[in-house]
Design an enzyme around this catalytic site. Structure first.
Site, PDB file in Angstrom:
ATOM      1  N   ASN A 162      26.078 -84.205 -77.855  1.00 30.88           N
ATOM      2  CA  ASN A 162      26.775 -82.923 -77.922  1.00 30.88           C
ATOM      3  C   ASN A 162      28.201 -83.042 -78.463  1.00 30.88           C
ATOM      4  OD1 ASN A 162      24.449 -82.137 -76.680  1.00 30.88           O
ATOM      5  ND2 ASN A 162      25.394 -81.429 -74.787  1.00 30.88           N
ATOM      6  N   GLY A 209      12.260 -83.048 -63.535  1.00 33.36           N
ATOM      7  CA  GLY A 209      12.878 -83.512 -64.765  1.00 33.36           C
ATOM      8  C   GLY A 209      14.379 -83.643 -64.537  1.00 33.36           C
ATOM      9  N   SER A 236      18.561 -81.014 -74.575  1.00 36.45           N
ATOM     10  CA  SER A 236      17.142 -81.108 -74.209  1.00 36.45           C
ATOM     11  C   SER A 236      16.264 -81.251 -75.449  1.00 36.45           C
ATOM     12  CB  SER A 236      16.730 -79.872 -73.402  1.00 36.45           C
ATOM     13  OG  SER A 236      16.906 -78.686 -74.163  1.00 36.45           O
ATOM     14  N   GLU A 290      11.461 -77.171 -77.199  1.00 40.11           N
ATOM     15  CA  GLU A 290      11.353 -75.786 -76.744  1.00 40.11           C
ATOM     16  C   GLU A 290      11.968 -74.844 -77.795  1.00 40.11           C
ATOM     17  OE1 GLU A 290      11.370 -75.749 -72.015  1.00 40.11           O
ATOM     18  OE2 GLU A 290      13.265 -76.400 -72.850  1.00 40.11           O
ATOM     19  N   ASN A 328      21.507 -77.133 -79.289  1.00 36.89           N
ATOM     20  CA  ASN A 328      20.211 -77.834 -79.360  1.00 36.89           C
ATOM     21  C   ASN A 328      19.697 -78.080 -80.772  1.00 36.89           C
ATOM     22  OD1 ASN A 328      18.546 -78.285 -76.589  1.00 36.89           O
ATOM     23  ND2 ASN A 328      20.084 -76.692 -76.342  1.00 36.89           N
ATOM     24  N   LYS A 361      23.523 -68.040 -72.137  1.00 39.52           N
ATOM     25  CA  LYS A 361      23.049 -69.421 -72.136  1.00 39.52           C
ATOM     26  C   LYS A 361      22.206 -69.720 -73.371  1.00 39.52           C
ATOM     27  CE  LYS A 361      22.292 -73.580 -70.929  1.00 39.52           C
ATOM     28  NZ  LYS A 361      21.269 -73.980 -69.976  1.00 39.52           N
TER      29      LYS A 361
END
Length: 300
Positions: free
Chosen positions: A200, A9, A249, A261, A190, A182
């Protein structure tokens, strides 16, 4: 040095390009033969920030038995793919050093339960966007921070040989701390970018986005005051600046109608807050909105 990267990816392709550029023998382990064949035939391509393209010859396979040994593994699959890959590694009795580079913190719990002998975790703050099965856009320079977790620390030193101005690498002694740092950055960027459908950088330039961004930071630091020592507001702002043109992401997954996610990023932080009897009402609301988008399952 042989490097195996599981997953091609955006992050897998980006790391592979810089490691190949540093002279390492990179092999991608992917699920689809179509992608493996394309990478074998044409190499991987990185579109640099100045618009130039760099192409690197690497290997690729879908057969775990054909992977080089000894080699350092970098696991760059998404969180959802971790359980199956861990089971495969266990069945194959893989004893190689393995570096995990997932978003969020959910994978740490899964990896800790294995008997893999040599483990490290890393955080990636680069901006990267996959263009196709062999191409990645490098949208912003960030730090690759590696923290050995179990086994021989020196086994992960080779990644540092690729350190450069465009691919800075550093090492840290506390894996949990860098992962929490992180995941806080992930939580700051996100959910808002995915819900608001912005890159962003717009979190800083749009007054209303900035207001939400500030509110979220204040809420997180109030619940986790110890994180103020390792993640300042200015540091999160700097990540947004350096990756201003990047899609997070979650936004990329949302636009492609892929599941986001949420569990390993947002829900994982909410669980940790609950363990210390703290509430995060704003982040909880964002989590609900994200699950609603996931359930709808449409690209926007």
């Amino acid at each position: 040095m042989n490097i195996v990267i599981a997953g091609a990816g955006s992050i897998g392709l980006l790391l592979g390009s810089f490691l190949a550029e540093a002279g390492m023998a990179v092999t991608f382990y992917v699920r689809r033969e179509e992608q493996a064949q394309l990478i074998r035939d044409e190499g991987i391509q990185r579109i640099n920030q100045d618009g130039t393209a760099s192409v690197y010859d690497v290997r690729a396979t879908t057969d775990i038995r054909l992977l080089a040994s000894p080699a350092l593994w970098i696991v760059a699959v998404k969180y959802a793919g971790i359980p199956d890959l861990l089971a495969e590694l266990q069945r194959g009795e893989v004893k190689n050093p393995i570096l995990f580079v997932q978003n969020g913190i959910g994978h740490m719990t899964l990896v800790e339960k294995t008997d893999l002998p040599h483990i490290a975790f890393a955080t990636v703050e680069h901006g990267a966007r996959r263009v196709d099965n062999r191409t990645v856009n490098h949208n912003g320079v960030g730090m690759l921070t590696i923290a050995p977790f179990r086994g021989g620390k020196q086994l992960f030193d080779s990644v540092g040989q690729a350190h450069s101005e465009k691919f800075p690498v550093r090492y840290h002694v506390d894996a949990e701390q860098i992962m929490m740092r992180k995941v806080f950055i992930n939580c700051m960027i996100n959910p808002l970018t995915a819900i608001l459908k912005v890159e962003n950088g717009e979190l800083l330039t749009n007054d209303y986005c900035r207001q939400l961004f500030d509110t979220l930071f204040d809420e997180l630091i109030t619940a986790f005051p110890e994180m103020a020592e390792v993640l300042t507001y200015e540091a999160v702002v700097e990540v947004c600046r350096k990756t201003a043109r990047n899609q997070s992401s979650m936004l990329a997954d949302c636009l492609a109608a892929r599941p986001m996610e949420i569990d390993t990023i947002v829900t994982a932080v909410l669980r940790k807050a609950k363990e210390r009897h703290k509430s995060l009402p704003f982040l909880t609301m964002l989590e609900t909105m994200l699950y609603a988008i996931n359930q709808r399952g449409e690209g926007m």
